[in-house]
Motif scaffolding. Structure first.
Motif, short mmCIF file in Angstrom:
data_model
loop_
_atom_site.label_atom_id
_atom_site.label_comp_id
_atom_site.label_asym_id
_atom_site.label_seq_id
_atom_site.Cartn_x
_atom_site.Cartn_y
_atom_site.Cartn_z
N ARG A 251 -79.54 2.62 -5.69
CA ARG A 251 -79.24 3.22 -7.00
C ARG A 251 -77.99 4.09 -6.94
O ARG A 251 -77.30 4.25 -7.96
CB ARG A 251 -80.44 4.02 -7.51
CG ARG A 251 -80.96 5.10 -6.61
CD ARG A 251 -82.36 5.53 -7.05
NE ARG A 251 -82.86 6.65 -6.28
CZ ARG A 251 -82.83 7.91 -6.69
NH1 ARG A 251 -82.33 8.19 -7.89
NH2 ARG A 251 -83.29 8.89 -5.94
N ASP A 350 -85.33 -0.01 1.95
CA ASP A 350 -84.97 0.43 0.60
C ASP A 350 -84.83 -0.76 -0.34
O ASP A 350 -85.22 -0.70 -1.51
CB ASP A 350 -83.66 1.23 0.64
CG ASP A 350 -83.84 2.59 1.30
OD1 ASP A 350 -85.00 3.03 1.41
OD2 ASP A 350 -82.82 3.20 1.70
N ARG A 351 -84.24 -1.83 0.17
CA ARG A 351 -84.05 -3.01 -0.67
C ARG A 351 -85.39 -3.64 -1.04
O ARG A 351 -85.55 -4.16 -2.14
CB ARG A 351 -83.17 -4.04 0.05
CG ARG A 351 -81.71 -3.62 0.13
CD ARG A 351 -80.87 -4.68 0.81
NE ARG A 351 -79.48 -4.28 0.85
CZ ARG A 351 -78.50 -5.01 1.36
NH1 ARG A 351 -78.79 -6.19 1.90
NH2 ARG A 351 -77.26 -4.59 1.37
N GLU A 354 -86.95 -1.49 -3.82
CA GLU A 354 -86.15 -1.32 -5.04
C GLU A 354 -86.54 -2.37 -6.06
O GLU A 354 -86.89 -3.51 -5.73
CB GLU A 354 -84.66 -1.44 -4.69
CG GLU A 354 -83.75 -0.79 -5.70
CD GLU A 354 -84.00 0.69 -5.90
OE1 GLU A 354 -84.64 1.03 -6.92
OE2 GLU A 354 -83.59 1.50 -5.05
#
Length: 613
Positions: A251, A350-351, A354
């Motif tokens: 982000r 994180d990916r 997300e």
């Protein structure tokens, strides 16, 4: 450009020492006056308060390593002027006798005026100290900014970004976004008051994604003209931006990639600086996430044991699982300097967590940034083609829809436009035996033939036109669909097809004669004549491009029956004047085309007086 305090001749302590010295002189002079002793005593009380505030400011300056100096210098300079006026007034009160009577006429008014000025200085210093001592922004209005409240707000927000707690810094950066969104004057104030440097520092620190996003958004709203983009460049902002892009949560990357696109669009210097920092590598890597980018390789029988061992070694050397079906480009997380840093596992995690919406937004932003970076920029275009950028773009054009597909098409279009004027890039990136180039061409042709949206067709047609010199003499697979688009119901699509075909048959194209024959074979002349008629008096530019294409056809295949049946000779004679007026370089070409046609068409006289452009 904003003044940099570091470049000023005086240090901040030196700036503060002057008004402190003046304040001491005022207090001493107030005790030595011969007249208006009561008024002078009141002035001395005001100045004593001011002196204490100035000394507090000195203590803060000495103990705060990252002090925001801009408002301090501005207010202290104003304080010094007011103290000098007080000294001048007190000198008058030292006189006695006849001289005192001469000056007494103005003394009362002068005392009131100087007292008001000193009170304003006290208010300014009070505000300044409250800004530096508070945890958050102070939105009260100091007297010095009474006519321009935006100035005090900007000072307060920048001071908080530079000196405040993390949460307050993020909120202050968001407040600057709101101010910058209002008008250009606010943006100029933010830059002039030194707001760019603390925003870049906040972006770089990486201690809070929210703070980084707020800083990136503030820079985005400030960098809306070339002058302010240059200021960010001069403050060494681009290395920071690229570093954050390559090593931040998704982000945050969304906000940063928008900043990259904005700066690249506004300033060619920014394009070059981004290229030096190799920004295309993280952009392509992010664009390629979740996409397998292995280029297809021709198979010639079964692989030998030696070749299998060699492939296995290469995969292990690259850190790839040799048992996986294929390796994704996004699995190698390179940064702006081409190195691979820690945090790979964290970023993969994180990916995974997300949302698809954020991933899509990031990819769309990356594709937009790429085409803005590549527009008219050889260095960035070359860097994209030297990575797996072309194969990535081809796969996304094939599989995606909407803005992501469109931005990737425009990126290819911009790279092709650069390659059109650079033979070296054209040969290296779009050579016939390159799987990536073949994949891109295949997708461009698929869009031209299968898509019905003009927004997609037009960049694909433009890209093919830019690459016209790379195609073989009898490349009917390319020319045929372009000819078909001459009859498209959308005039813009048809016109772009005419422009692209013009590049296939122009004199500079080695295969111009063969391409001209192909256009005739695919019955392109009737469609071209209908387009010519449709654009007459309604679209001057489109009409000109159609005439130019006819001119080249006449020059290369003047003995064609299709040209005779369509009365192309009279059409060129009638339209030559308008074309040459817009494009004087076409004068000789038109004359030769008209003369060439007159040699083949029955009833035409090659030596008659025809219009010579």
């Amino acid at each position: 450009m904003a003044n940099n305090p570091e470049n000023d001749e005086k240090t901040l302590q030196e700036e503060l020492s002057l008004p402190i010295h003046l304040a001491d002189r005022v207090i001493k002079s107030a005790h030595e006056v011969e007249s208006s002793k009561l008024e002078c005593a009141e002035l001395a009380k005001q100045v004593d308060r001011l002196s204490q505030q100035l000394r507090s400011a000195v203590r803060i300056a000495a103990t705060t390593p990252s002090l925001y100096e801009r408002p301090v210098r501005r207010i202290v300079a104003d304080v010094a002027k007011n103290l000098e006026r007080a000294i001048t007034l007190l000198r008058k009160c030292k006189h006695s006798g006849v001289l005192r009577q001469v000056f007494s006429i103005t003394t009362t008014a002068d005392f009131r005026k100087v007292s008001n000025l000193l009170e304003s200085s006290i208010g300014d210093m009070k505000w300044l100290l409250s800004v530096f001592e508070s945890d958050g922004a102070n939105l009260s209005l100091p007297p010095i900014a009474s006519n321009d409240p935006i100035l005090s707000w900007v000072w307060s927000y920048i001071a908080t970004i530079q000196m405040g707690q993390l949460k307050d810094r993020a909120e202050a950066a968001s407040s600057l976004v709101s101010l910058a969104s209002d008008n250009d004057r606010n943006k100029k104030i933010i830059v002039d008051e030194g707001g760019v440097t603390p925003l870049l520092r906040l972006l770089k620190e990486g201690s809070s994604p929210d703070a980084q996003i707020a800083a990136a958004n503030a820079l985005f709203h400030v960098a809306t003209d070339r002058e302010r983009v240059r200021i960010i460049i001069d403050l060494i902002g681009i290395p920071t931006i690229v570093s954050v892009l390559g090593d931040s949560p998704m982000r945050v990357q969304v906000a940063v990639v928008n900043l990259v696109a904005e700066m690249a669009e506004l300033d060619p210097i920014a394009q070059e600086e981004f290229a030096r920092e190799n920004v295309t590598r993280p952009l392509v890597s992010l664009l390629a996430m979740d996409t397998v980018l292995d280029e297809p390789k021709p198979q010639s029988g079964k692989p030998s044991i030696h070749s299998l061992v060699q492939i296995n070694k290469e995969l292990v050397g690259k850190g790839t699982n040799p048992n996986s079906r294929s390796a994704s480009f996004s699995s190698n997380h390179y940064h702006s300097d081409g190195s691979s840093r820690g945090g790979h596992y964290r970023k993969e995690r994180d990916r995974e967590v997300e949302s698809p919406e954020v991933k899509l937004k990031l990819k769309v932003g990356c594709a937009e940034a790429l085409w803005k970076l590549c527009r008219d920029c050889l260095l960035n275009s070359r860097k994209v083609t030297e990575t797996k950028g072309l194969i990535c773009l081809a796969k996304i054009i094939e599989r995606e829809v909407g803005d992501l597909q469109l931005n990737c098409l425009i990126t290819v279009m911009e790279i092709a436009a650069v390659a059109e004027s650079n033979p070296e890039l054209r040969r290296s990136a779009f050579k016939h035996n390159s799987p990536a180039a073949k994949a891109v061409i295949d997708q461009l042709m698929r869009v031209i033939q299968e898509e019905t949206n003009p927004d997609l067709q037009i960049p694909a047609i433009k890209a093919i036109g830019s690459l016209a010199r790379t195609f073989a003499a009898r490349e009917t697979r390319i020319v045929g669909p372009l000819v078909a688009r001459l009859g498209n119901e959308n005039v813009d699509v048809a016109t772009e097809a005419a422009i692209a075909l013009g590049k296939f048959v122009c004199i500079e194209n080695f295969n111009c004669v063969e391409h001209s024959k192909t256009i005739i074979e695919f019955d392109g002349v009737p469609s071209l004549m209908r387009l010519l008629k449709a654009t007459d008096r309604t679209n001057e530019q489109a009409h000109m491009h159609c005439l130019v294409l006819l001119c080249y056809l006449a020059l290369h295949v003047g003995n064609s029956k299709a040209l005779e049946q369509a009365r192309v000779l009279s059409t060129l004679e009638g339209g030559a004047r308008s074309v040459v007026a817009q494009n004087p370089d076409m004068k000789e070409v038109f004359y030769k085309a008209i003369h060439h046609l007159s040699l083949y068409q029955p009833g035409a006289h090659p030596h008659r007086q025809t219009y010579m452009p």
